[in-house]
Design a protein around this motif. Structure first.
Motif, PDB file in Angstrom:
ATOM      1  N   TYR A   1     -17.386  13.152 -14.048  1.00 28.02           N
ATOM      2  CA  TYR A   1     -17.522  13.325 -15.497  1.00 28.02           C
ATOM      3  C   TYR A   1     -17.756  14.799 -15.827  1.00 28.02           C
ATOM      4  O   TYR A   1     -18.699  15.409 -15.326  1.00 28.02           O
ATOM      5  CB  TYR A   1     -18.679  12.484 -16.013  1.00 28.02           C
TER       6      TYR A   1
ATOM      7  N   ARG B   1     -17.752  16.341 -19.082  1.00 26.33           N
ATOM      8  CA  ARG B   1     -18.189  16.761 -20.418  1.00 26.33           C
ATOM      9  C   ARG B   1     -19.580  17.397 -20.356  1.00 26.33           C
ATOM     10  O   ARG B   1     -20.326  17.202 -19.409  1.00 26.33           O
ATOM     11  CB  ARG B   1     -18.216  15.567 -21.368  1.00 26.33           C
TER      12      ARG B   1
ATOM     13  N   ARG C   1     -21.085   9.755 -27.332  1.00 28.01           N
ATOM     14  CA  ARG C   1     -19.931  10.242 -26.584  1.00 28.01           C
ATOM     15  C   ARG C   1     -19.737   9.450 -25.296  1.00 28.01           C
ATOM     16  O   ARG C   1     -18.617   9.070 -24.933  1.00 28.01           O
ATOM     17  CB  ARG C   1     -20.117  11.733 -26.281  1.00 28.01           C
TER      18      ARG C   1
ATOM     19  N   ASP D   1     -16.577   7.124 -23.941  1.00 29.81           N
ATOM     20  CA  ASP D   1     -15.865   7.450 -22.706  1.00 29.81           C
ATOM     21  C   ASP D   1     -15.960   6.347 -21.654  1.00 29.81           C
ATOM     22  O   ASP D   1     -15.039   6.154 -20.864  1.00 29.81           O
ATOM     23  CB  ASP D   1     -16.409   8.755 -22.115  1.00 29.81           C
TER      24      ASP D   1
ATOM     25  N   GLU E   1     -18.253  19.552 -25.761  1.00 21.45           N
ATOM     26  CA  GLU E   1     -17.906  18.363 -24.988  1.00 21.45           C
ATOM     27  C   GLU E   1     -16.739  18.602 -24.046  1.00 21.45           C
ATOM     28  O   GLU E   1     -16.381  17.723 -23.263  1.00 21.45           O
ATOM     29  CB  GLU E   1     -17.554  17.208 -25.933  1.00 21.45           C
TER      30      GLU E   1
END
Length: 247
Positions: free
Chosen positions: A89, A91, A122, A126, A208
């Motif tokens: 991940y 972000r 967020r 996701d 982000e």
């Protein structure tokens, strides 16, 4: 883009003495969390009406209690247990050096949402599957997913933060549209306001990890401006009709 990102960076004044305050995140009270069990909320889509709403500023900014820092061996073992999609991940990497209080202060000065609500909203977008949001995965891996979050969350706390985010977006949207339709602002004032809020929104997207091209920015701004022009025209016609009916 402005230099707002400087407010996310760790300053020289941050020392180890600040650590207790930075880590003082509290879990939302059990009474204010949704009553569904972890299994029920771990991978099921829930609406804002089904979730517990935020109960004031204290509930909005609540987070989990301090946890003991594991040793190197425990840390290596924990890393091995982290799911691959969590490890990859990417972000929020632009705020690796930021701390919760700094991010939270930045958001509270410019938006209605808190740092935890922003981050979790967020993550919920996701980590969505065909059956719903992976709330258990988000909560258990929150510190790995978001640099400024220091401990884990229960699925209920994840759901509560997402619900609070949705409620605030809905209310702030209604407030803005009322202001635009009410005639309190001129067209020029609304254009200026739209430019300012668009810049903030673009900055948050960049944090982000979303890289918007110039063409994409211009297209988005034009779509927003077009909608706002239609709103102003419709509201003007409506007020004129009301005045004519009164006569």
């Amino acid at each position: 883009m402005t230099d707002e990102s400087d407010e996310f960076e760790t300053g020289a004044a941050d020392t180890e003495a600040d650590a207790p305050e930075r880590d003082a995140e509290r879990q939302p009270d059990a009474d204010s969390s949704p009553t569904a069990t972890a299994d029920e909320t771990s991978n099921v889509e829930m609406t804002g009406e089904e979730a517990a709403t935020a109960e004031g500023e204290s509930a909005d900014e609540a987070s989990v209690a301090d946890a003991d820092v594991p040793g190197d061996d425990a840390s290596d073992s924990a890393t091995a247990d982290v799911p691959k999609d969590v490890q990859k991940y990417a972000r929020f990497k632009k705020v690796d050096g930021a701390q919760y209080d700094r991010v939270n202060d930045f958001l509270r000065e410019r938006t209605y949402v808190t740092a935890r609500e922003w981050a979790i909203a967020r993550l919920c977008a996701d980590f969505r599957t065909e059956t719903g949001v992976e709330m258990t995965k988000i909560g258990e891996n929150l510190p790995e997913l978001v640099p400024f979050m220091t401990d884990t969350y229960t699925p209920q706390a994840v759901n509560q933060a997402r619900s609070a985010f949705r409620d605030k977006v809905r209310k702030s949207g209604a407030t803005f549209l009322y202001g635009a339709m009410s005639g309190f602002f001129t067209a020029e004032e609304l254009d200026e306001m739209m430019y300012e809020v668009t810049e903030i929104a673009k900055f948050l997207l960049e944090v982000e990890g979303v890289d918007l091209s110039v063409e994409e920015e211009l297209e988005a701004e034009e779509r927003i401006s077009s909608v706002m022009r239609e709103v102003r025209e419709a509201s003007t016609e409506l007020r004129e009709e009301e005045l004519s009916n009164d006569d």
